[in-house]
Design a protein around this motif. Structure first.
Motif, PDB file in Angstrom:
ATOM      1  N   ASN A   1     -49.905  15.359  46.091  1.00 36.94           N
ATOM      2  CA  ASN A   1     -49.553  16.771  45.931  1.00 36.94           C
ATOM      3  C   ASN A   1     -50.749  17.599  45.459  1.00 36.94           C
ATOM      4  O   ASN A   1     -50.966  18.720  45.926  1.00 36.94           O
ATOM      5  N   LEU A   2     -51.531  17.049  44.540  1.00 37.49           N
ATOM      6  CA  LEU A   2     -52.680  17.790  44.019  1.00 37.49           C
ATOM      7  C   LEU A   2     -53.748  17.962  45.091  1.00 37.49           C
ATOM      8  O   LEU A   2     -54.375  19.029  45.197  1.00 37.49           O
ATOM      9  N   VAL A   3     -53.969  16.938  45.904  1.00 39.62           N
ATOM     10  CA  VAL A   3     -54.942  17.048  46.995  1.00 39.62           C
ATOM     11  C   VAL A   3     -54.541  18.176  47.940  1.00 39.62           C
ATOM     12  O   VAL A   3     -55.374  19.002  48.345  1.00 39.62           O
ATOM     13  N   GLU A   4     -53.265  18.230  48.270  1.00 39.14           N
ATOM     14  CA  GLU A   4     -52.803  19.284  49.186  1.00 39.14           C
ATOM     15  C   GLU A   4     -52.865  20.661  48.528  1.00 39.14           C
ATOM     16  O   GLU A   4     -53.285  21.643  49.139  1.00 39.14           O
ATOM     17  N   GLU A   5     -52.476  20.738  47.277  1.00 41.95           N
ATOM     18  CA  GLU A   5     -52.469  22.015  46.571  1.00 41.95           C
ATOM     19  C   GLU A   5     -53.873  22.588  46.405  1.00 41.95           C
ATOM     20  O   GLU A   5     -54.102  23.779  46.642  1.00 41.95           O
ATOM     21  N   MET A   6     -54.817  21.750  46.010  1.00 43.20           N
ATOM     22  CA  MET A   6     -56.163  22.226  45.719  1.00 43.20           C
ATOM     23  C   MET A   6     -56.967  22.507  46.985  1.00 43.20           C
ATOM     24  O   MET A   6     -57.919  23.277  46.972  1.00 43.20           O
ATOM     25  N   GLY A   7     -56.624  21.854  48.085  1.00 47.01           N
ATOM     26  CA  GLY A   7     -57.354  22.088  49.321  1.00 47.01           C
ATOM     27  C   GLY A   7     -58.815  21.687  49.215  1.00 47.01           C
ATOM     28  O   GLY A   7     -59.719  22.500  49.440  1.00 47.01           O
ATOM     29  N   PHE A   8     -59.058  20.432  48.919  1.00 45.35           N
ATOM     30  CA  PHE A   8     -60.429  19.957  48.733  1.00 45.35           C
ATOM     31  C   PHE A   8     -61.189  19.933  50.054  1.00 45.35           C
ATOM     32  O   PHE A   8     -60.641  19.604  51.103  1.00 45.35           O
ATOM     33  N   ASP A   9     -62.473  20.242  49.963  1.00 49.00           N
ATOM     34  CA  ASP A   9     -63.334  20.178  51.142  1.00 49.00           C
ATOM     35  C   ASP A   9     -63.707  18.736  51.481  1.00 49.00           C
ATOM     36  O   ASP A   9     -63.915  18.398  52.644  1.00 49.00           O
ATOM     37  N   GLN A  10     -63.801  17.909  50.461  1.00 51.77           N
ATOM     38  CA  GLN A  10     -64.131  16.504  50.689  1.00 51.77           C
ATOM     39  C   GLN A  10     -63.613  15.691  49.517  1.00 51.77           C
ATOM     40  O   GLN A  10     -63.659  16.146  48.368  1.00 51.77           O
ATOM     41  N   VAL A  11     -63.126  14.497  49.805  1.00 54.06           N
ATOM     42  CA  VAL A  11     -62.608  13.612  48.763  1.00 54.06           C
ATOM     43  C   VAL A  11     -63.167  12.210  48.993  1.00 54.06           C
ATOM     44  O   VAL A  11     -63.004  11.638  50.070  1.00 54.06           O
ATOM     45  N   ASN A  12     -63.831  11.666  47.980  1.00 56.33           N
ATOM     46  CA  ASN A  12     -64.250  10.271  48.010  1.00 56.33           C
ATOM     47  C   ASN A  12     -63.095   9.438  47.467  1.00 56.33           C
ATOM     48  O   ASN A  12     -62.703   9.594  46.303  1.00 56.33           O
ATOM     49  N   THR A  13     -62.540   8.583  48.296  1.00 61.21           N
ATOM     50  CA  THR A  13     -61.332   7.850  47.919  1.00 61.21           C
ATOM     51  C   THR A  13     -61.640   6.374  47.715  1.00 61.21           C
ATOM     52  O   THR A  13     -62.542   5.809  48.342  1.00 61.21           O
ATOM     53  N   ALA A  14     -60.867   5.753  46.834  1.00 61.42           N
ATOM     54  CA  ALA A  14     -61.014   4.314  46.604  1.00 61.42           C
ATOM     55  C   ALA A  14     -59.716   3.770  46.033  1.00 61.42           C
ATOM     56  O   ALA A  14     -59.021   4.451  45.267  1.00 61.42           O
ATOM     57  N   ALA A  15     -59.393   2.555  46.399  1.00 63.25           N
ATOM     58  CA  ALA A  15     -58.321   1.835  45.727  1.00 63.25           C
ATOM     59  C   ALA A  15     -58.896   1.190  44.473  1.00 63.25           C
ATOM     60  O   ALA A  15     -60.063   0.775  44.453  1.00 63.25           O
ATOM     61  N   TYR A  16     -58.092   1.116  43.433  1.00 66.58           N
ATOM     62  CA  TYR A  16     -58.565   0.550  42.169  1.00 66.58           C
ATOM     63  C   TYR A  16     -59.082  -0.872  42.378  1.00 66.58           C
ATOM     64  O   TYR A  16     -58.459  -1.694  43.050  1.00 66.58           O
ATOM     65  N   SER A  17     -60.225  -1.145  41.770  1.00 66.15           N
ATOM     66  CA  SER A  17     -60.846  -2.460  41.842  1.00 66.15           C
ATOM     67  C   SER A  17     -61.188  -2.913  40.425  1.00 66.15           C
ATOM     68  O   SER A  17     -61.969  -2.240  39.743  1.00 66.15           O
ATOM     69  N   PRO A  18     -60.594  -4.015  39.934  1.00 61.04           N
ATOM     70  CA  PRO A  18     -60.894  -4.463  38.569  1.00 61.04           C
ATOM     71  C   PRO A  18     -62.378  -4.803  38.419  1.00 61.04           C
ATOM     72  O   PRO A  18     -62.939  -5.519  39.246  1.00 61.04           O
ATOM     73  N   ARG A  19     -63.003  -4.258  37.367  1.00 69.22           N
ATOM     74  CA  ARG A  19     -64.425  -4.498  37.146  1.00 69.22           C
ATOM     75  C   ARG A  19     -64.622  -5.259  35.850  1.00 69.22           C
ATOM     76  O   ARG A  19     -63.860  -5.105  34.896  1.00 69.22           O
ATOM     77  N   PRO A  20     -65.655  -6.104  35.783  1.00 65.60           N
ATOM     78  CA  PRO A  20     -65.909  -6.885  34.568  1.00 65.60           C
ATOM     79  C   PRO A  20     -66.107  -5.992  33.347  1.00 65.60           C
ATOM     80  O   PRO A  20     -66.656  -4.896  33.441  1.00 65.60           O
ATOM     81  N   ASN A  21     -65.634  -6.458  32.218  1.00 60.62           N
ATOM     82  CA  ASN A  21     -65.861  -5.806  30.922  1.00 60.62           C
ATOM     83  C   ASN A  21     -65.236  -4.417  30.829  1.00 60.62           C
ATOM     84  O   ASN A  21     -65.732  -3.550  30.106  1.00 60.62           O
ATOM     85  N   THR A  22     -64.144  -4.204  31.589  1.00 58.97           N
ATOM     86  CA  THR A  22     -63.404  -2.948  31.473  1.00 58.97           C
ATOM     87  C   THR A  22     -61.980  -3.262  31.035  1.00 58.97           C
ATOM     88  O   THR A  22     -61.396  -4.270  31.467  1.00 58.97           O
ATOM     89  N   PRO A  23     -61.396  -2.420  30.179  1.00 59.61           N
ATOM     90  CA  PRO A  23     -60.043  -2.720  29.672  1.00 59.61           C
ATOM     91  C   PRO A  23     -59.002  -2.883  30.766  1.00 59.61           C
ATOM     92  O   PRO A  23     -58.171  -3.800  30.717  1.00 59.61           O
ATOM     93  N   ALA A  24     -59.024  -2.001  31.776  1.00 57.99           N
ATOM     94  CA  ALA A  24     -57.966  -2.033  32.792  1.00 57.99           C
ATOM     95  C   ALA A  24     -57.950  -3.332  33.586  1.00 57.99           C
ATOM     96  O   ALA A  24     -56.911  -3.716  34.128  1.00 57.99           O
TER      97      ALA A  24
END
Length: 480
Positions: free
Chosen positions: A351-374
């Motif tokens: 919804n936010l992407v559509e509302e804001m009307g971004f010119d460009q979006v760099n997208t990624a699916a979450y990827s677990p990284r070493p030494n990060t809480p998530a």
């Protein structure tokens, strides 16, 4: 950490170099740099290429022909990290039959893994974190003395204004702040790029003046969190605010003669101020393009990410930019399928992407990284969910970008020509002030020919999701 190890492989390589007339002090041989990741990495690679050329190296025609191979690595996403290991495996096999080869890993994977990289790939000569880029010559000297070197200690980054080899002769990156003090729960950057270190305004301006003298027309100020510029520099104004901010820096460098355009990236919504927005509106050279990642359109997910702002705060920033600069381009970064993200929370992002009307979006699916809480949380989402959510987001991003680009149709846009279109040599390509890639004929009305470095008024006649095409208008040539 800074350690040297006596290495039989390195000793063999040193012997081979000593007996090879092509690798004397005057001519060290050839190098190849492969860069992964962000603009900061690309800027670091330019600096390291400049150092190698000053040492007597020349760029190799191909990766597998180089005497020194340097991988400047990224660890933001797991697939980027795994790609590095694939490249290294190929070079490690090559080194067994070409012992003179120097093999270097720089950047974020090097900082993250340190000595573990040597255990995994013993053929390596040098492992160096991003903050050691300016020390490349000294570290290679130790390699030439028969040592394997690991340089990943917390190091104050030295000023170096003269060694960057720019990949463009028109546009240049200028680092203004290194490192990051944020603690986003998904991000490995603070642990691999270190604490924030701001360069002095005087040093930054001096570098920009040097670029202008060499004919550069556009600069992009770089920082992992560029809005934080100056937090570590001394000085408080009579009004009680910090003396050195990104806003003050823009004013400080704006009048450098010869520089036509100024950009900056990457911004953090937590620090993007009204004062900064007004400066961008007031200063003619600052382009109307803003890269402000929002990462998620849901406040609970943002809180779990430890981003430090709300969707409402982000919306106010974008709306204020567009109040002052209605045609400004806004680009952003988004992560989908963060641990625990529900269908409803993902829909908030859409919804936010559509509302804001971004010119460009760099997208990624979450990827677990070493030494990060998530990465340690138990509510990780299945890979199939990540793939599907990323597919939905990318489809929306392309549709919104095409809609947003429709505003250019029939308009005249000033384009800075950056080079020849590799697919159509009769065309040049460059960018509008809003950073939209634009293609146009190298020959304009009445036989006028344009070259890289020209500022050209282009009538836009073809609009795509991520690029434009157009025709040069008469009397628009501006030579540098």
């Amino acid at each position: 950490m800074f350690r040297s190890f006596a290495s039989p492989l390195a000793l063999v390589a040193t012997s081979a170099l000593a007996s090879n007339p092509a690798t004397t002090a005057q001519h060290q041989g050839s190098f190849w740099i492969q860069t992964f990741g962000c603009q900061m990495n690309k800027a670091d690679s330019e600096r390291m290429a400049g150092i190698l050329e000053a040492m007597g190296y020349h760029e190799a025609p191909a990766e597998l022909e180089a005497d020194l191979v340097l991988y400047n690595t990224c660890t933001i996403r797991d697939n980027a990290e795994q790609k590095v290991y694939s490249y290294l495996g190929r070079q490690a096999r090559r080194k067994r039959t070409h012992p003179h080869l120097k093999l270097v890993v720089a950047g974020c994977v090097a900082q993250q893994e340190g000595e573990a990289l040597l255990r995994r790939i013993p053929e390596l000569d040098l492992v160096m974190g991003p903050q050691h880029a300016n020390r490349l010559e000294a570290l290679l000297t130790q390699v030439d003395n028969g040592q394997q070197v690991v340089a990943t200690d917390d190091n104050h980054i030295l000023e170096d204004l003269t060694t960057a080899r720019r990949d463009s002769t028109i546009c240049a990156w200028v680092n203004v702040i290194y490192g990051c003090n944020e603690r986003c729960t998904y991000c490995v950057v603070p642990s691999v790029r270190g604490k924030e270190q701001s360069r002095s305004p005087e040093a930054i301006r001096l570098e920009i003046e040097g670029l202008a003298a060499r004919g550069f027309r556009e600069i992009t100020l770089l920082g992992q969190n560029i809005d934080a510029y100056g937090r570590d520099l001394p000085g408080i104004t009579p009004e009680g605010r910090r003396q050195n901010t990104l806003t003050d820096l823009l004013h400080h460098i704006h009048d450098v003669e010869g520089i036509e355009r100024i950009r900056f990236a990457t911004s953090h919504p937590r620090y993007f101020t009204e004062r900064l927005i007004e400066a961008c509106f007031d200063l003619p050279k600052v382009c109307e393009h803003f890269h402000i990642p929002f990462q998620s359109g849901d406040n609970d997910v943002l809180k779990a990410m430890a981003r430090g702002y709300t969707v409402e705060r982000y919306r106010r920033i974008v709306n204020r930019i567009r109040e002052l600069m209605p045609d400004a381009a806004i680009s952003t970064d988004v992560i989908v399928a963060f641990p625990g993200e529900t269908d409803a929370q993902f829909q908030n992002t859409l919804n936010l992407v559509e509302e804001m009307g971004f010119d460009q979006v760099n997208t990624a699916a979450y990827s677990p990284r070493p030494n990060t809480p998530a990465a340690t949380w138990s509510n990780q989402l299945p890979e199939a969910v990540k793939v599907e959510r990323l597919r939905q987001l990318n489809a929306l991003v392309e549709r919104v970008a095409l809609q947003r680009n429709s505003r250019y149709s029939g308009k005249v846009e000033q384009v800075l020509a950056e080079g020849v279109n590799p697919k159509k040599p009769q065309q040049l390509m460059g960018r509008t002030r809003t950073n939209r890639l634009t293609f146009f004929a190298a020959e304009g009305p009445q036989g006028c020919r344009y070259s890289p470095g020209d500022l050209v008024d282009i009538q836009i006649n073809s609009v795509r999701a991520f690029s434009l095409s157009g025709t040069p208008c008469e009397q628009t040539r501006s030579r540098h």
